[in-house]
Design a protein around this motif. Sequence first.
Motif, PDB file in Angstrom:
ATOM      1  N   LEU A  24      50.065 -50.588 -14.150  1.00  0.00           N
ATOM      2  CA  LEU A  24      50.797 -50.637 -15.202  1.00  0.00           C
ATOM      3  C   LEU A  24      50.785 -49.524 -16.100  1.00  0.00           C
ATOM      4  N   GLY A  25      50.032 -48.596 -16.291  1.00  0.00           N
ATOM      5  CA  GLY A  25      50.529 -47.447 -16.682  1.00  0.00           C
ATOM      6  C   GLY A  25      51.462 -46.536 -15.921  1.00  0.00           C
TER       7      GLY A  25
ATOM      8  N   VAL B  50      40.423 -52.407 -14.058  1.00  0.00           N
ATOM      9  CA  VAL B  50      40.896 -51.976 -12.640  1.00  0.00           C
ATOM     10  C   VAL B  50      39.697 -51.187 -12.173  1.00  0.00           C
TER      11      VAL B  50
ATOM     12  N   CYS C 213      47.594 -44.705 -20.675  1.00  0.00           N
ATOM     13  CA  CYS C 213      48.144 -45.843 -20.547  1.00  0.00           C
ATOM     14  C   CYS C 213      47.502 -46.658 -21.939  1.00  0.00           C
TER      15      CYS C 213
ATOM     16  N   SER D 120      47.033 -53.093 -21.466  1.00  0.00           N
ATOM     17  CA  SER D 120      46.338 -52.348 -20.840  1.00  0.00           C
ATOM     18  C   SER D 120      44.871 -52.622 -20.792  1.00  0.00           C
ATOM     19  N   CYS D 121      44.132 -52.164 -19.600  1.00  0.00           N
ATOM     20  CA  CYS D 121      42.827 -52.680 -19.374  1.00  0.00           C
ATOM     21  C   CYS D 121      41.817 -51.586 -20.151  1.00  0.00           C
ATOM     22  N   GLY D 122      42.480 -50.580 -20.491  1.00  0.00           N
ATOM     23  CA  GLY D 122      41.713 -49.695 -21.301  1.00  0.00           C
ATOM     24  C   GLY D 122      41.257 -48.403 -20.811  1.00  0.00           C
ATOM     25  N   LYS D 123      41.340 -48.180 -19.466  1.00  0.00           N
ATOM     26  CA  LYS D 123      40.420 -47.531 -18.485  1.00  0.00           C
ATOM     27  C   LYS D 123      41.032 -46.184 -18.680  1.00  0.00           C
ATOM     28  N   CYS D 124      42.314 -45.978 -18.715  1.00  0.00           N
ATOM     29  CA  CYS D 124      42.985 -44.501 -18.448  1.00  0.00           C
ATOM     30  C   CYS D 124      43.617 -44.243 -20.128  1.00  0.00           C
TER      31      CYS D 124
ATOM     32  N   SER E 240      47.748 -42.359 -14.459  1.00  0.00           N
ATOM     33  CA  SER E 240      47.224 -43.846 -14.805  1.00  0.00           C
ATOM     34  C   SER E 240      46.779 -44.232 -13.284  1.00  0.00           C
ATOM     35  N   LEU E 241      45.570 -44.865 -13.553  1.00  0.00           N
ATOM     36  CA  LEU E 241      44.810 -45.440 -12.261  1.00  0.00           C
ATOM     37  C   LEU E 241      45.698 -46.625 -11.392  1.00  0.00           C
ATOM     38  N   CYS E 242      46.510 -47.466 -12.438  1.00  0.00           N
ATOM     39  CA  CYS E 242      47.127 -48.509 -11.698  1.00  0.00           C
ATOM     40  C   CYS E 242      48.795 -48.471 -12.012  1.00  0.00           C
TER      41      CYS E 242
HETATM   42  S1  SF4 Z   1      46.946 -47.513 -15.931  1.00  0.00           S
HETATM   43 FE1  SF4 Z   1      46.107 -49.462 -15.021  1.00  0.00          FE
HETATM   44  S2  SF4 Z   1      43.799 -48.972 -14.887  1.00  0.00           S
HETATM   45 FE2  SF4 Z   1      44.654 -47.437 -16.116  1.00  0.00          FE
HETATM   46  S3  SF4 Z   1      44.195 -48.211 -18.368  1.00  0.00           S
HETATM   47 FE3  SF4 Z   1      46.388 -48.760 -17.555  1.00  0.00          FE
HETATM   48  S4  SF4 Z   1      45.955 -50.913 -16.842  1.00  0.00           S
HETATM   49 FE4  SF4 Z   1      43.741 -49.904 -16.901  1.00  0.00          FE
END
Ligand code: SF4
Lengths: 518, 157
Positions: A488-489, A286, A446, A439-443, A484-486
């Motif tokens: 999902l988290g 993300v 999450c 999770s995309c792993g960025k935060c 969380s950035l998006c």
């Molecule tokens: S909250 Fe969104 S951007 Fe952050 S790790 Fe989870 S999936 Fe990725």
Amino acid sequence: MTLKVFVPRDAGAEAVGAGDVAAALAAAAYRRGVDIEIVRTGSRGLYWLEPLVEAETSEGRVAFGPATPVDADGILDAVVGGVGHPLTLGPVESIPWLKRQTRLTFARCGIVDPRSIGDYGRHGGWQGLSRALALGPAGTIEEVVQSGLRGRGGAGFPTGIKWRTVAAAPGPKKYIVCNADEGDSGTFADRMIMEGDPFMVIEGMIIAGIAVGAAQGYVYIRSEYPHAIAAMQAAIEAARHAGYLGEGMAESAHAFDLEVRVGAGAYVCGEETSLLESLEGKRGVVRAKPPLPAHKGLFGRPTVINNVISLATVPAILADGAERYRDLGMGRSRGTMPIQLAGNVMQGGLFETAFGVTLGELVDDIGGGTFTGRPVRAVQVGGPLGAYFPRALFDTPFDYEAFAARDGLIGHGGVVVFDDSVDMARQARFAMEFCAIESCGKCTPCRIGSTRGVETIDRIVRGEGRDEQIAVLTDLCNTLKFGSLCALGGFTPYPVMSALTHFPEDFGAAPERLDAAE
Amino acid sequence: MPAFTPWSAERATEIIASEAGREGALLPILHALQAAFGYIDRAAEPLIADALNLSRAEVHGVVTFYHDFRSEPAGKHVLRLCRAEACQAAGGDALVDHAERRLGTPIGTTTPGGDVTLEAVYCLGLCALGPSAMLDGRVVARLDAAGLDALLDEAGP
Ligand code: SF4
Ligand SMILES: Cc1cc2nc3c(=O)[nH]c(=O)nc-3n(C[C@H](O)[C@H](O)[C@H](O)COP(=O)(O)O)c2cc1C
Ligand code: FES
């Protein structure tokens, strides 16, 4: 005279044997010397009746379902010989479940042949495009703004405003991206429209391209949808062949072309910036916003990214005028929503209706309760990031703001029904687990917090320091929500906390005391 | 069941070249390679990196990010069972238990003889007809234990 019979080729119908039914009908007709034409349509969305066979008669189309191959002879007897048949449902359009709906986006779905561009034109297709060409880009955007259409992918952002931003963004190259990643459990509206009325999606994307000045579009479809991928590819080819795509498309001065791209099994790639990364050939991580995709989207260019249903609804809005659309609905939720009833439900399927219908009406009345016949205990609305609702909240009207006010969301319109055998601690645990898997792993919250969440719920269920662990879980949910950035988290706390709040007894709490009044 | 070509660097180079000219070519290339060979051989990564002017690490990062891409060939048949919420509500968990018992292998693995790869999938968009599954690309819904057995019997294993 040729007997015209309609059998869906929709993945849902196929999954319960529609292909075999079509073959059996063809064989039965051949044996009897009946001249038959079998049209493979999309689905009407009455999934408990699939495979739903329709036959053209002097009184319009009549339906039979759910059909199996052994019913083929009986159905032909009924249609040709006027003999009764136990699966007869009468004229399709008078089936109450269909009659009660307001079908604008799904007006043609299940009726037309999705492989026939001619059929599309004969059933009102391309009228939105003609109107858009007459209105011009600014007028088209204004019409979409006036309709009140909000993005159907989940966030509910006004579509017209998004288009206006992209139209105003300077740049020689812009893109239209159709988000067909539809990863939410309990949803299938995008799939149905792509399989049942793909030209409408194309028309919507062409209109978007003209409105904002983009010449290239991508439809990003999840790999779990092979039928939809095939349908969209076939439709794009037909549209290009017929002059609706390419240079000087639709006999205008515009150029617009389209391509299907296939996802690769990552739920997070439905998030718009992750999807753009994926389209660029990268890991679906993300992006931080700003910049908005409208300013710097695909390959850094101004990009409209919209859900399939948002785009598919635009031709209908333009064809009939913004006012007709805006007049439906409630509050700031204008128009219709294709609601998808799923899970343990008697009458599951796609129900398009104006906003405002209550959750109780949807589940009990339209859905007919559970398939297992047991009482409904919980309903998850809005996919894996949506809250679980108990019966006590069944008066909530289907409306973006009303659901938000009750710590929930409508998302992409999926309603998943559970009976009283559901273990809500297990559902909460799954929400955390799903977040960890996808999770995309960025935060950090999450990526790691979700796994901590699974462990914490396990401790609660085992009764290890329950109160303390519930405090830990609540804290963790707050960290996820704000760190969380998006979504999902950020939204995984919705299913978790709603399960804990509304169903504490599943987390080892003493059963709730009955009210003294009861 | 699709028939795959054994890994061949020449064939891979051709496939890569045929897709490399597209915008954002990496995912289409990976899909095309997996369609041809059944998995993404590690040896394909430097070839792709060369063609797209990326580092090997970048290519490897993409291959491993996506659940779809396999690092080794799957079994002769691939059975994907939906584990998402709507199918859970319709009895999907019991079906997974049944499949694991019948095949003698946990979900996410391949049977010892290499006959069947049993995988989880999170939604097939058949959520009004759960539990659902996909066997070698063919969708099946309203599955129960008997239906699953019949499906597997038909497939062979
Ligand atoms: S909250 Fe969104 S951007 Fe952050 S790790 Fe989870 S999936 Fe990725
Ligand atoms: C984890 C996650 C998954 C999402 N999945 C989808 C999806 O599958 N389809 C979709 O249209 N939007 C999805 N969204 C919403 C998109 O980010 C975005 O809001 C949407 O594509 C915008 O289009 P719309 O305005 O037409 O709704 C997802 C968002 C998140 C955070
Ligand atoms: S949840 Fe299983 S098909 Fe959608």
